[in-house]
Scaffold this motif. Structure first.
Motif, mmCIF file in Angstrom:
data_model
loop_
_atom_site.group_PDB
_atom_site.id
_atom_site.type_symbol
_atom_site.label_atom_id
_atom_site.label_comp_id
_atom_site.label_asym_id
_atom_site.label_seq_id
_atom_site.Cartn_x
_atom_site.Cartn_y
_atom_site.Cartn_z
ATOM 1 N N ARG A 67 58.767 -22.259 -25.509
ATOM 2 C CA ARG A 67 57.996 -22.211 -24.260
ATOM 3 C C ARG A 67 56.720 -21.442 -24.549
ATOM 4 N N HIS A 98 53.136 -19.709 -23.725
ATOM 5 C CA HIS A 98 52.413 -19.009 -22.662
ATOM 6 C C HIS A 98 50.989 -18.758 -23.139
ATOM 7 N N SER A 140 52.153 -21.623 -18.520
ATOM 8 C CA SER A 140 53.334 -21.771 -19.371
ATOM 9 C C SER A 140 53.759 -23.230 -19.391
#
Length: 274
Positions: free
Chosen positions: A18, A20, A25
């Motif tokens: 994931r 960011h 995000s």
């Protein structure tokens, strides 16, 4: 040079992540370098375990045997075979009996780590800080600005693993003109150099015909490894340590660091000696 796409077989793994960035995000896929335990077994006895990128392991084993002084010549290695075992990789080497007996006499309990090449040395006396002078090539190993500039320009094109993961060192073999003729990558800079040394030996390439270019700093161990196999010149992207410079001067290895397209610093020139 355009860098080729990385693959699962090339020492990296695709992972779901994931990401960011800039306040946002999102799900993504990232390439992460492989790091696996590699055991080097000499004549049936495990001598060293190191963390390495699982590529070119036969070259790694041969290069390690030569650069660590376990054998003095390629002819003392009779066989090399790699295989998977116990969640890692084992490389088995058969070496000449005199070399094996000497290895056992000064055996190192070496629990290898990615960034350190002397972890596990049993005593300071085993560090071997007094190298013999290398055999000089027919032509002096004098760093040329054009050759170093070419090597610095070409090396990124050979760093597939680094481009994909941001987590690999490279050791390249360059002709006297700076052309990058071969490069090996690994999560450990010592391993990358050992792979290159193993390749030079297995392909019967004279160390006097070019120089080594490293994408790392010049540490003591890297210079010491180069000296053991008579590499006349070592060029690095980052800085050397004072001990690396001292070892290079003792051995007669030409050392150039901070190598860029627009220049370098030579640490072993006669007029550079304080």
């Amino acid at each position: 040079m355009q860098v080729e796409a990385i693959s699962e077989e090339a020492g990296a793994r695709r992972l779901a992540v994931r990401r960011h960035r800039d306040g946002a995000s999102g799900d993504a896929v990232d390439w992460v370098a492989e790091e696996t335990p590699v055991a080097l077994v000499f004549n049936g006895i495990s001598h060293a375990v190191m963390m390495a990128t699982p590529q070119h392991l036969e070259q790694l084993a041969v290069g390690f045997a030569l650069s660590e002084g376990i054998v003095a010549r390629r002819e003392e290695i009779f066989d090399v075979e790699a295989g998977f075992v116990c969640g890692g990789t084992e490389v088995r080497l058969e070496i000449a009996q005199p070399a094996f007996l000497e290895m056992k006499r000064r055996r190192r309990a070496l629990a290898g780590r990615t960034g350190c090449g002397v972890c596990g040395v049993e005593s300071l006396a085993m560090l071997d800080l007094a190298p013999e002078p290398i055999r000089k090539p027919a032509e002096p190993a004098t760093p040329q600005a054009a050759a170093i500039a070419r090597a610095a320009a070409e090396l990124p094109g050979h760093q597939r693993l680094m481009q994909a993961t941001g987590c690999a060192h490279a050791a390249a073999w360059c002709g006297r003109d700076g052309e990058v003729r071969m490069a090996f990558e690994d999560v450990g800079r010592h391993n990358a150099l050992d792979k290159l040394i193993g390749w030079l030996s297995l392909d019967d390439i004279s160390a006097g015909d070019g120089f080594v270019f490293l994408s790392s700093r010049a540490s003591y161990e890297l210079v010491r490894k180069a000296a053991r196999v008579n590499i006349p010149m070592l060029a690095t992207i980052s800085a050397p340590t004072a001990l690396a410079v001292e070892i290079a001067r003792r051995a007669g290895v030409t050392l150039a660091s901070f190598c860029r397209r627009d220049g370098f610093v030579e640490y072993t020139a006669d007029n550079a000696r304080a």
